[in-house]
Design a protein around this motif. Structure first.
Motif, mmCIF file in Angstrom:
data_model
loop_
_atom_site.group_PDB
_atom_site.id
_atom_site.type_symbol
_atom_site.label_atom_id
_atom_site.label_comp_id
_atom_site.label_asym_id
_atom_site.label_seq_id
_atom_site.Cartn_x
_atom_site.Cartn_y
_atom_site.Cartn_z
ATOM 1 N N GLN A 82 -4.584 11.165 -2.524
ATOM 2 C CA GLN A 82 -3.275 11.447 -1.959
ATOM 3 C C GLN A 82 -2.247 11.657 -3.065
ATOM 4 O O GLN A 82 -1.436 12.559 -3.016
ATOM 5 C CB GLN A 82 -2.835 10.260 -1.112
ATOM 6 N N ALA A 83 -2.299 10.756 -4.057
ATOM 7 C CA ALA A 83 -1.307 10.827 -5.114
ATOM 8 C C ALA A 83 -1.591 11.992 -6.062
ATOM 9 O O ALA A 83 -0.737 12.370 -6.854
ATOM 10 C CB ALA A 83 -1.281 9.509 -5.880
ATOM 11 N N GLY A 84 -2.814 12.558 -5.984
ATOM 12 C CA GLY A 84 -3.155 13.679 -6.849
ATOM 13 C C GLY A 84 -3.035 13.321 -8.312
ATOM 14 O O GLY A 84 -2.550 14.089 -9.130
ATOM 15 N N THR A 85 -3.497 12.118 -8.657
ATOM 16 C CA THR A 85 -3.251 11.634 -10.009
ATOM 17 C C THR A 85 -4.377 11.965 -10.956
ATOM 18 O O THR A 85 -5.461 12.360 -10.566
ATOM 19 C CB THR A 85 -3.100 10.113 -10.005
ATOM 20 N N LYS A 86 -4.092 11.718 -12.217
ATOM 21 C CA LYS A 86 -5.049 11.919 -13.275
ATOM 22 C C LYS A 86 -6.153 10.884 -13.172
ATOM 23 O O LYS A 86 -6.004 9.855 -12.552
ATOM 24 C CB LYS A 86 -4.352 11.745 -14.624
ATOM 25 N N ARG A 132 0.865 -1.179 0.000
ATOM 26 C CA ARG A 132 0.000 0.000 0.000
ATOM 27 C C ARG A 132 0.896 1.220 0.000
ATOM 28 O O ARG A 132 1.901 1.243 0.688
ATOM 29 C CB ARG A 132 -0.889 0.021 1.244
ATOM 30 N N ASN A 133 0.552 2.221 -0.809
ATOM 31 C CA ASN A 133 1.397 3.408 -0.858
ATOM 32 C C ASN A 133 0.967 4.423 0.180
ATOM 33 O O ASN A 133 -0.215 4.541 0.493
ATOM 34 C CB ASN A 133 1.341 4.036 -2.249
ATOM 35 N N GLN A 134 1.941 5.169 0.676
ATOM 36 C CA GLN A 134 1.699 6.221 1.667
ATOM 37 C C GLN A 134 0.803 5.734 2.798
ATOM 38 O O GLN A 134 -0.089 6.438 3.251
ATOM 39 C CB GLN A 134 1.078 7.440 0.999
ATOM 40 N N ASN A 135 1.083 4.501 3.229
ATOM 41 C CA ASN A 135 0.391 3.967 4.386
ATOM 42 C C ASN A 135 -1.122 4.038 4.246
ATOM 43 O O ASN A 135 -1.832 4.343 5.199
ATOM 44 C CB ASN A 135 0.844 4.719 5.648
ATOM 45 N N LEU A 136 -1.610 3.775 3.051
ATOM 46 C CA LEU A 136 -3.054 3.707 2.812
ATOM 47 C C LEU A 136 -3.673 2.735 3.809
ATOM 48 O O LEU A 136 -3.223 1.603 3.936
ATOM 49 C CB LEU A 136 -3.283 3.224 1.373
ATOM 50 N N GLN A 140 -6.054 3.199 -6.954
ATOM 51 C CA GLN A 140 -5.580 2.583 -8.187
ATOM 52 C C GLN A 140 -4.511 1.566 -7.822
ATOM 53 O O GLN A 140 -3.555 1.893 -7.118
ATOM 54 C CB GLN A 140 -4.998 3.668 -9.095
ATOM 55 N N PHE A 192 -2.578 2.751 -4.545
ATOM 56 C CA PHE A 192 -2.376 4.174 -4.287
ATOM 57 C C PHE A 192 -3.740 4.812 -4.070
ATOM 58 O O PHE A 192 -4.661 4.560 -4.848
ATOM 59 C CB PHE A 192 -1.751 4.872 -5.497
#
Lengths: 377, 516, 206
Positions: free
Chosen positions: C186-190, C83-87, C123, C182
């Motif tokens: 948090q990731a501010g993604t598209k 998990r990214n950023q401690n999701l 995602q 992600f």
């Protein structure tokens, strides 16, 4: 091996010779050369390093020798008249070709070593190392064992700014962790690296492994340690504030010690699950909570709970005293602002313990006892 | 036009004179050298002993980051452009730079960019603390707000460099005096011509990289985030596609300066002029195809690692040719060792050491052990401090009498040289050992086994830092007065710059000289 | 000014114009590196990312024929989850490894549970190691094809159907598939649509 030992010796002498500015005896105890490895591939890298070091040293001595000779003899004060030559196709051709030949000589062992390093097939154990700001998480894919590895307590206390503690008195200062990884000797261990946040790099010099841990991607490398022992390394890629404080410790042990360790780890995990169901005494919770606090909270909220700078005090704070217990638990699990969420790092027992601790330590004395069952995820 | 020049602040603000602008560049560079140097002193103070005594880890990271950025973009590059401004027109017999008004622009952008860069340190959340290589995602998702200002500063620095490079190319291609064919140009001019092309080619790529960072940070793109289909490693590829040529941008003009100085004091023509030109071009070309040797540990396919190893070690060939040529120039000369020559000779020795470690680092399997350790720090400080900076100092001593009309104080110059050369080796040589023993770079505190060499390195660092204040004193003393310099200054040096009076008049070669 | 006569001025302008064009071209080249890199990665499996196969496009019959040819070969596929950023999700493979024949279609499941008190759109990003195995690891159905929306406390078992191509280099006997979840906020993604565009551009560039 004696040849490589001799090489090692000569290598150290060589390096020592390069600092002739200083008395050689001063360096008796200091490492001047590359850390020798306990893996076959690592030893290849070491030998490759020595080959190149020798080549550049010899080339250096020759070139510098010529320059120094020239500096001494070809000076105006000696009354020489300058020569007038300023090019020579032959000479220039020769000294273009010679370096090229030397490079080919270096390229051969380099290629061989590289191919050996990148052959990750047929491994015995796979361990996933996940870089976190700023600790490592390890997961043994084959057995499901999973744990975090933090900088050890003594180092962590001494490394605080103006801690007043002498790092020289801390054993293995900055190179020790609370939970080292344990692997069996003479087994091919495949290390998968990835990251929870920014790029880190997993590096243990004696195992000759350095591989970046990149968020969203997985990288692999391997080692096969031929000697039991404890090998220490550090994160090698700048990963933010505490980049210097996330060491790596690998214990290489015999097969039987390894299976004992593995069994113990599995039992501990089972115990933790069981512990979540039972009712704990306040004293037990306080003791466990203190440990959890020191490991996870103290860096920001300080040992006395008074915080500092942007980090709020817990001592006398509403959340940790009169506020509802549920909100306190929630804050620990989910984090807030700069504070990371601890929900996936702390199990129910740890969470209950640290909340109990915070509500009773630093003179907060609320008397609250929080049980693991209150921590619902 | 007469030798009339405007006075006061207006002279400097609106000047289009290449000598004025060269002077401005050099003073700006020296100022930034002191600022970046002060940061280095903070770094060395913290690292002097194990434990955290001086700063907190985040500020330490800001210091290493800003030290790198300021030294690269604020000190070394502007200093080289300063030399180009002063010397290129005089060396090719041109009255000024080709695009004098743009020249004024390209300088005056710099102080604003520099100020903005330094000001990020005082912003909320602190300044950039992700290293001068600003790898994503540490510099995107995880960076402080001040990073957007850092990006803007890099854009401005890029504009300045590009304009400077266009000007230099136009000047060299169009403004040469009759008879000054390309292969008659002094080597300094050649190295700058090639450097300027490198700048034109890669500064826009850097601008692209930081623009992608900007949109990733603020506009929801994900060039460098895996979550949206990007890849943080892509950032490293783009950065080093710029970054590797960038290091040659800093060192090629240094080669040029040294190639001017050594023949003068050896009283002998530069050996292998043509091969020097070709070697410079070869180094510039190779710089475009070796970038990934900075990132061997990111997990590339074996074939790529092999290719980048082979291509990288190839750079040793043209570089070796250069060192051999300098050696052959000194060979059977009649050398004297005035201050510029001392620095130039030290350059040849110490840059070569940096070259050797560069070769070692270029070999992928060995690099797995060296990468991101103090061995790398030692390597690039040998090529950039005892390489680029030593050449800059050598050049200042060499041309200072031409610029000011006064001789500098030879005794103090030599003192400055010996203090710097000894201290710089005490500073950087032990860092090789630290790296080999396993000390990672960019850490504010270290294990006890690294204590002694760090202590030694810090002492060397303080001594080297203090020595540069002596340099400032020497330069000011020389500007204020001193023994009058002759037009030739040295014993029969080659080049058009020595045919004009000392100090060089405000306008030179208004009628082009005839080159035989 | 003393910059000389008209012809000089003209040639200065010519050089400047030319160099400015080079600058613009190189600026665009910087951006072009993104799709070029993407294409290279896919062609050579550089960063361990998969070849994207749209649902149903993969020829299962043909794959099954290969199974016969490769009966004597087995590949171990390991699964792992991050998990990214401690999701704050529980996320794990339900089987940690399977042994497959090249060409065989297999289905495994991942389990995910949203532990937070809010709806999270996430995602999953796949990655395969060793990298050169990536282009031989074809997924027919995957929860990483779209963004996943989880209500507070919601748990799901998510299927992954895949085929290991028979052309997988012989020396690879074990490969690892890793997923990282992600949080898109948090990731501010598209949006996924934008991601698809990027991937398509990259694909066309190849």
């Amino acid at each position: 091996m004696s040849a490589s030992k001799t090489m090692k010796k000569i290598g150290s002498l060589l390096c020592a010779g390069l600092v002739m500015l200083l008395p050689a005896t001063v360096f008796a105890d200091y490492k001047l050369n590359m850390t020798p490895s306990v893996t076959a591939v690592g030893q290849d890298i070491y030998n490759l390093h020595m080959i190149i070091l020798w080549i550049v040293t010899i080339v250096g001595i020759l070139v510098f020798g010529v320059i120094i000779y020239s500096l001494i003899n070809h000076r105006k004060s000696k009354g020489v008249t300058p020569a007038t030559f300023h090019e020579s196709a032959t000479v220039e051709f020769v000294w273009t070709v010679i370096p090229f030949i030397i490079l080919v000589i270096i390229a051969v062992p380099a290629t061989k070593t590289l191919l050996a390093i990148e052959d990750t097939s047929k491994s015995d154990i796979t361990i996933k190392a996940t870089g976190w700001q700023w600790k490592w998480e390890y997961e043994y894919l084959d057995s499901g064992v999973r744990f975090f590895s933090n900088l050890d307590k003594a180092s962590n206390e001494a490394r605080q700014v103006k801690s007043g503690k002498d790092p020289r008195k801390v054993e293995n200062y900055l190179l020790d962790v609370d939970n080292p990884i344990v692997v069996p000797v003479n087994k091919k261990v495949r290390i998968l690296t990835t990251s929870n946040d920014v790029i880190h790099a997993w590096w243990v010099p004696e195992l000759a492994v350095k591989r970046d841990a990149i968020p969203g991607f997985i990288n692999e490398s391997w080692f096969k340690a031929e000697k039991t022992g404890t090998y220490r390394g550090q994160c090698a890629e700048l990963c933010g504030k505490d980049h210097g404080f996330m060491p790596i410790v690998v214990n290489v042990v015999s097969d039987s010690e390894y299976s004992d360790w593995l069994a113990k780890q599995k039992k501990a995990a089972a115990d933790a699950d069981a512990g979540a169901g039972k009712t704990w005494s306040k004293a037990d919770l306080m003791a466990r909570g203190k440990e959890v606090y020191e490991k996870n909270c103290q860096a920001c909220h300080m040992a006395n709970g008074e915080g500092g700078g942007p980090f709020p005090a817990l001592k006398g704070s509403k959340v940790a005293t009169t506020g509802p217990v549920a909100a306190h638990i929630d804050l620990v699990l989910k984090g807030k602002g700069m504070m990371p969420p601890f929900g996936t790092q702390l199990n129910a027992v740890d969470t209950a313990a640290v909340v109990t601790f915070e509500r009773n330590a630093f003179g907060n004395n609320t008397g609250d006892v929080v049980q693991p069952s209150q921590v619902s995820k | 036009m007469s030798d009339h020049k405007p006075t006061g602040i207006k002279r400097w603000l609106f000047t289009t004179n290449h000598k004025d602008i060269g002077t401005l560049y050099l003073w700006f560079a020296f100022t930034m050298f002191l600022v970046g140097g002060a940061m280095a002193m903070i770094i060395r103070a913290e690292l002097m002993q194990p434990g955290m005594q001086v700063v907190d880890p985040l500020f330490f990271n800001s210091m290493t980051t800003m030290h790198g950025l300021i030294m690269v973009f604020g000190a070394v590059m502007p200093a080289m452009v300063g030399f180009a401004n002063w010397m290129v027109p005089m060396m090719i017999g041109a009255p000024d730079m080709a695009l004098p008004r743009m020249n004024n622009w390209s300088f005056w952008i710099l102080p604003f960019a520099g100020t903005m860069l330094v000001s990020t340190l005082f912003m909320e959340g602190g300044g950039p603390a992700f290293g001068w290589t600003f790898y994503a995602p540490l510099s995107t998702t995880f960076a402080p707000k001040s990073t957007d200002f850092f990006i803007f500063a890099v854009h401005m620095l890029g504009f300045s460099s590009i304009m400077g490079a266009i000007n230099i190319i136009a000047t060299i291609l169009n403004m040469r005096a009759p008879g000054m064919t390309l292969m008659k140009m002094p080597l300094f001019v050649w190295t700058w011509l090639i450097t300027a092309f490198l700048l034109i080619a890669v500064m826009p790529v850097l601008a692209g990289a930081v623009t992608m960072m900007l949109t990733d940070r603020n506009f929801g793109t994900s060039f460098f985030s895996a979550a949206g289909g990007g890849d943080p490693v892509l950032f490293q590829h783009v950065f080093w596609f710029f970054g590797h040529p960038e290091v040659y941008i800093m060192i090629l003009p240094a080669f040029g300066i040294v190639s001017q100085i050594i023949p003068t004091f050896a009283r002998k023509q530069l050996f292998g002029y043509a091969s020097m030109v070709y070697a410079t071009a070869a180094i510039a070309f190779l710089s475009f195809i070796v970038w990934a040797h900075h990132m061997f540990t990111v997990g590339m396919p074996v074939a790529a690692e092999l290719y980048f190893t082979y291509a990288t070690v190839m750079i040793a060939v043209p570089t070796a040719v250069k060192v051999f040529n300098w050696t052959a120039t000194m060979w059977k000369g009649a050398m004297t060792f005035e201050t510029p020559m001392l620095w130039a000779v030290a350059f040849v020795f110490l840059f070569t050491i940096g070259g050797f470690t560069g070769l070692m680092l270029g070999v992928a399997p060995a690099d797995f052990q060296y990468h991101d350790t103090y061995f790398v720090v030692a390597h690039f400080h040998y090529v950039l401090v005892t390489g680029a900076v030593f050449a800059i100092i050598a050049g200042v001593y060499y041309w200072l009498p031409k610029w000011t009309g006064n001789m500098y104080d030879e005794k103090l110059g030599k003192l400055h040289f010996w203090l710097s050369t000894i201290s710089v080796n005490v500073l950087f040589f032990p860092q090789h050992f630290l790296g080999l023993a396993g000390m990672p770079r960019r850490i504010p505190d270290y294990a006890i086994q690294f204590a002694e060499f760090n202590f030694m390195s810090s002492l060397g660092g303080f001594a080297f830092g203090l020595s540069q204040l002596l340099f400032l004193f020497i330069v000011i003393k020389c500007i204020k007065g001193g023994e009058k310099a002759t037009d030739k200054v040295w014993d029969n040096p080659e080049g058009l710059e020595w045919t004009v009076p000392s100090p060089a008049p405000y306008h030179t070669f208004e009628t082009a000289p005839q080159i035989k | 000014m003393s910059t000389g006569n008209n012809s000089q001025l003209e040639s200065n302008q010519r050089v400047t114009r030319f160099l400015l064009v080079v600058v613009v071209v190189m600026f665009c080249f910087g951006f072009a590196l993104a799709p070029m890199y993407e294409a290279l990665c896919k062609a050579f499996g550089i960063n361990g990312r998969f070849v994207e196969i749209e649902q149903g496009v993969y020829d299962a019959d043909k794959a099954m024929q290969q199974v016969k040819a490769d009966r004597d070969r087995q590949v171990t596929v390991q699964f792992t989850a991050s998990r990214n950023q401690n999701l704050q999700w529980e996320f794990r493979p339900m089987e940690t490894s399977v042994v497959v024949y090249p060409g065989e279609v297999r289905e495994v499941k991942y389990y995910a549970k949203n532990l937070t008190g809010k709806t999270v759109v996430a995602q999953a990003v796949p990655s395969v190691s060793p990298g050169q195995a990536a282009k031989y690891f074809n997924k027919i159905e995957c929860f990483c094809f779209t963004q996943q929306t989880f209500k507070p406390g919601e748990a799901k078992e998510m299927p992954l159907r895949f085929v290991v191509d028979g052309k997988l280099p012989k020396k690879i006997s074990t490969l690892t598939l890793a997923y990282t979840f992600f949080d898109t906020d948090q990731a501010g993604t598209k949006s996924k649509a934008q991601v698809d565009t990027v991937l398509r551009v990259a694909h066309n560039a190849k």
